[in-house]
Design a protein around this motif. Sequence first.
Motif, PDB file in Angstrom:
ATOM      1  N   SER A  64       8.166   3.135  -7.083  1.00 44.12           N
ATOM      2  CA  SER A  64       7.277   4.194  -6.618  1.00 44.12           C
ATOM      3  C   SER A  64       5.828   3.856  -6.946  1.00 44.12           C
ATOM      4  O   SER A  64       5.542   2.990  -7.750  1.00 44.12           O
ATOM      5  CB  SER A  64       7.662   5.509  -7.300  1.00 44.12           C
ATOM      6  N   CYS A  65       4.927   4.564  -6.303  1.00 43.13           N
ATOM      7  CA  CYS A  65       3.497   4.326  -6.446  1.00 43.13           C
ATOM      8  C   CYS A  65       3.033   4.732  -7.846  1.00 43.13           C
ATOM      9  O   CYS A  65       3.329   5.840  -8.306  1.00 43.13           O
ATOM     10  CB  CYS A  65       2.759   5.132  -5.387  1.00 43.13           C
ATOM     11  N   ALA A  66       2.301   3.855  -8.503  1.00 44.97           N
ATOM     12  CA  ALA A  66       1.842   4.138  -9.850  1.00 44.97           C
ATOM     13  C   ALA A  66       0.777   5.239  -9.837  1.00 44.97           C
ATOM     14  O   ALA A  66       0.591   5.948 -10.820  1.00 44.97           O
ATOM     15  CB  ALA A  66       1.280   2.877 -10.493  1.00 44.97           C
ATOM     16  N   ALA A  67       0.091   5.406  -8.717  1.00 40.05           N
ATOM     17  CA  ALA A  67      -0.995   6.381  -8.652  1.00 40.05           C
ATOM     18  C   ALA A  67      -0.478   7.795  -8.402  1.00 40.05           C
ATOM     19  O   ALA A  67      -0.830   8.727  -9.117  1.00 40.05           O
ATOM     20  CB  ALA A  67      -1.979   5.981  -7.553  1.00 40.05           C
ATOM     21  N   CYS A  68       0.394   7.984  -7.393  1.00 38.35           N
ATOM     22  CA  CYS A  68       0.804   9.338  -7.038  1.00 38.35           C
ATOM     23  C   CYS A  68       2.283   9.603  -7.262  1.00 38.35           C
ATOM     24  O   CYS A  68       2.748  10.722  -7.114  1.00 38.35           O
ATOM     25  CB  CYS A  68       0.424   9.653  -5.591  1.00 38.35           C
ATOM     26  N   GLY A  69       3.045   8.572  -7.571  1.00 36.94           N
ATOM     27  CA  GLY A  69       4.446   8.770  -7.882  1.00 36.94           C
ATOM     28  C   GLY A  69       5.378   8.827  -6.682  1.00 36.94           C
ATOM     29  O   GLY A  69       6.593   8.824  -6.846  1.00 36.94           O
ATOM     30  N   GLU A  71       0.846  -1.193   0.000  1.00 36.44           N
ATOM     31  CA  GLU A  71       0.000   0.000   0.000  1.00 36.44           C
ATOM     32  C   GLU A  71       0.881   1.243   0.000  1.00 36.44           C
ATOM     33  O   GLU A  71       1.927   1.270   0.635  1.00 36.44           O
ATOM     34  CB  GLU A  71      -0.854  -0.021   1.271  1.00 36.44           C
ATOM     35  N   CYS A  72       0.430   2.273  -0.710  1.00 38.09           N
ATOM     36  CA  CYS A  72       1.177   3.528  -0.725  1.00 38.09           C
ATOM     37  C   CYS A  72       0.796   4.342   0.508  1.00 38.09           C
ATOM     38  O   CYS A  72      -0.371   4.596   0.761  1.00 38.09           O
ATOM     39  CB  CYS A  72       0.855   4.316  -1.989  1.00 38.09           C
ATOM     40  N   LYS A  73       1.794   4.726   1.280  1.00 35.82           N
ATOM     41  CA  LYS A  73       1.530   5.452   2.517  1.00 35.82           C
ATOM     42  C   LYS A  73       0.996   6.854   2.246  1.00 35.82           C
ATOM     43  O   LYS A  73       0.356   7.460   3.092  1.00 35.82           O
ATOM     44  CB  LYS A  73       2.825   5.588   3.325  1.00 35.82           C
ATOM     45  N   THR A  74       1.302   7.381   1.066  1.00 32.75           N
ATOM     46  CA  THR A  74       0.860   8.736   0.746  1.00 32.75           C
ATOM     47  C   THR A  74      -0.592   8.761   0.283  1.00 32.75           C
ATOM     48  O   THR A  74      -1.402   9.506   0.811  1.00 32.75           O
ATOM     49  CB  THR A  74       1.764   9.346  -0.349  1.00 32.75           C
ATOM     50  N   CYS A  75      -0.928   7.922  -0.696  1.00 32.32           N
ATOM     51  CA  CYS A  75      -2.284   8.020  -1.264  1.00 32.32           C
ATOM     52  C   CYS A  75      -3.158   6.816  -0.947  1.00 32.32           C
ATOM     53  O   CYS A  75      -4.342   6.804  -1.270  1.00 32.32           O
ATOM     54  CB  CYS A  75      -2.220   8.229  -2.771  1.00 32.32           C
ATOM     55  N   GLY A  76      -2.591   5.786  -0.325  1.00 32.29           N
ATOM     56  CA  GLY A  76      -3.414   4.648   0.091  1.00 32.29           C
ATOM     57  C   GLY A  76      -3.760   3.661  -1.003  1.00 32.29           C
ATOM     58  O   GLY A  76      -4.510   2.710  -0.770  1.00 32.29           O
TER      59      GLY A  76
END
Length: 815
Positions: free
Chosen positions: A561-566, A521-526
């Motif tokens: 890195s997160c594909a959603a928010c980078g 899970e991305c800690k920034t955008c979930g």
Amino acid sequence: MTNHFIDLILPIPLQKTFTYSVTEDEVNFLQKGMRVAVSFGKTKMYTGLVFKIHTTAPTLYEAKEINQILDETPIVSEQQLQHWQWIANYYMCALGDVYRASLPSAFLLESETIIYKNEAFTDDVSLEDNEFLIFEALQHQSQLTIHQVAAILGKKKVMPIVNELIKKSAIYIKEEIYETYKPKLVKYVRLHANYNSDASLNALLEELTRAKKQREAVLTFFQLSTTKKPIKAIDLETAANVSSSILKSLVTKNIFEFYHIQKDRINFKGDTNDLKTLNEFQSKALSEIKETFTTKDVTLLHGITSSGKTEVYTKLIQEVLDTGKQVLFLLPEIALTTQIIARLEFYFGNQISVFHSKYSMNERVEVWNNVLENKTKAQIILGARSSVFLPFSNLGLIVVDEEHETSYKQFEPSPRYNARDAAIVLAKIHQAKILLGSATPSLETYFNAQQNKYGFVELNRRFGNVQLPKIELIDVKEKHKKREMNGHFSDRMLKLIQQALDEKEQVILFQNRRGYSPVVECKTCGVSPECPNCDVTLTFHKYKHELRCHYCNYQRAMPNSCAACGSNTLDTKGFGTEQIELELKELFPDFKIGRMDLDTTRGKFGYQKIIGAFEAREIDILVGTQMLSKGLDFENVSLVGVLNADTMLNFPDFRAHERAYQMMVQVSGRAGRSKKQGNVAIQTYNPYHKILQQVSTTNYIEMYKEQLQDRWQYKYPPYYRLIKITLKHRDYNKVDTGVNWLFKALYNVFGEHVLGPTAPAVSRIRNQYIKNIVIKISPKQSLANTKNSVSKIKNTFEAVKDFRPIRFIIDVDAY
Ligand code: ADP
Ligand code: ZN
Ligand code: ZN
């Protein structure tokens, strides 16, 4: 002149048999259960099975002639046909599906079957002209279909030629090959019994002052024995830098001796050995079983783990063999049960044949023929679920070991049968008896026993009077609060592990999830990375630094890195076997850690290698998934740890609690089987959960009663029967429209007994959208009528052009 016709079962999922015409000569030769090659449609060729011989011409179509007869005598018996019909009827599938599932594929040649040359075959002189032509063609082309063979030979009647080539092993049909495993004997060294006191040891070292190498070997032996218990001969040779002849001379001098761990379980020559003498409890159980068999056909043996059920089975088997009848011994999964195979082979030697759908084609054909001909070596068949399809002629007893196992139920493809239930019907057809055995019976079976439908026998004592393991629950929430967790281990769990290792005992740790962590899970955008083909998050596998889908095997490198928010804030959550293994390696660097899950057992003999290494004590701690709960018998395991009981309890399924109980009691049962009482430690966030309380006291009855109440209240088995209908298609809207239509149609007939439509927890797998409808059938309702209505509705559904491409799956007694 009368016209003659035969009705054939074809290996295709169509409800009907097909009528073909035969000549006077053919009809005089043909019998029910023989195979014939026929053409079907414009281009297809199939191997059909004679189901009926008669003189009534079909009214809807003109009967075609058959192509040729393939057998001289029937290969399928009247009793099998009866059994198939029951399966087709009960599980609402085509007879053709059952036919295809039953016969080894070599018996079912069809136009599309692909054949390959056997590179190892050299005996071309034994081939007939036509056979040689095909064999030769396969030198130039790596593969041929039966269609192409027909073209090469310039004739249609080619199946017997291909059959002959298969029989001669010149060619084979492509499929998964599974070879029988032959465990290797490992040689160990120990000190001769003469040298057990320190005084005699000193004398020994004195004596060896002049034999430098031998002295070195003995000294190294002592060095090694401080950390390792069983010492392999080869390890000692390496460590002491001596040759095997040095060890041999020490054995001749009666200083060392060689031994093999578990040697008595392996039997290569097919000798038979005497059965063990039953203790008083086992004897009592055996006579009670026989007593119930005077009035009942089915009996449940409820015997706690390690009570010695297997030895009771063997006595019963022996008695049935003595009357000249065949025995079928069903096991949930062959790959996991080499131990039990070895035990039965030890007693019954060459009277045993093992049957597995993954055995090579020739092996399966061989077992089929041996059973058909009632050969000596096919008196006991040991097999997984598909062995209920073998051509028994003289069955006297069926044993269903671990009858509660869900792997007895086939999910895919059709027929979706439960082998335990199909076995009960098979026994009935043969007027044979059937014994269901388990330490944790399924609610259905226990209910039937309570209702006096089945006989019931209990075995409540472990063999050798060893007590059931002491089970303790560890409150992880509490442990976190007090900062007594080290990674995923509580201090208590670590202490128990250390204790076991100090005693040179082995440990099993159970975590019912594989991989490193099931959620990233991305800690920034979930956002969590998901599978592109399935509606599910990907599991992180650290060793390969990959994300994998456990539904379709999709895999990709772990992104940075997160594909959603980078942001590069991807975090892992939850834990699987891989993470546990890594933590253990850091916590116990001097010990050998093994892992048994789908990822480590994929290769050839994957399971057997790990089980063998654990048996030989080359592994100190074995971490694994539910594979570990399947009837394994290790004598040196003193601790079983369950790392996270909660995932099992929170599963959204009406059987989840029953299954959690079974799994935990079974895995606990691996502890303390031979000498002293074992320990079990279960980590959980809910130590007061009723199932965990019941596990900790091994209170099956209480679990049974409570679960039964829930089943009654919510209308589930064993009171109500379930038929699950699943629709699948790539186009979401299509499935959705289809399922809504279907729901209405069913609702009109069954009213509130129809549930749904619902999307399963994973609502898309391999790009197919999935919708379910469940029909609950009350005990008062006629099962036959219900199925009739469902069939009619299915036919109407499939008559709608728009719905036709949707896969329509019926699962009776769904799991
Ligand atoms: P279960 O199948 O009930 O879990 P097993 O049949 O595996 O139990 O028996 C547990 C252990 O006890 C096995 O190692 C088995 O060899 C041993 N055992 C059981 N009964 C006897 C007996 N009558 N004599 C000697 N050993 C026995
Ligand atoms: Zn993000
Ligand atoms: Zn997937």
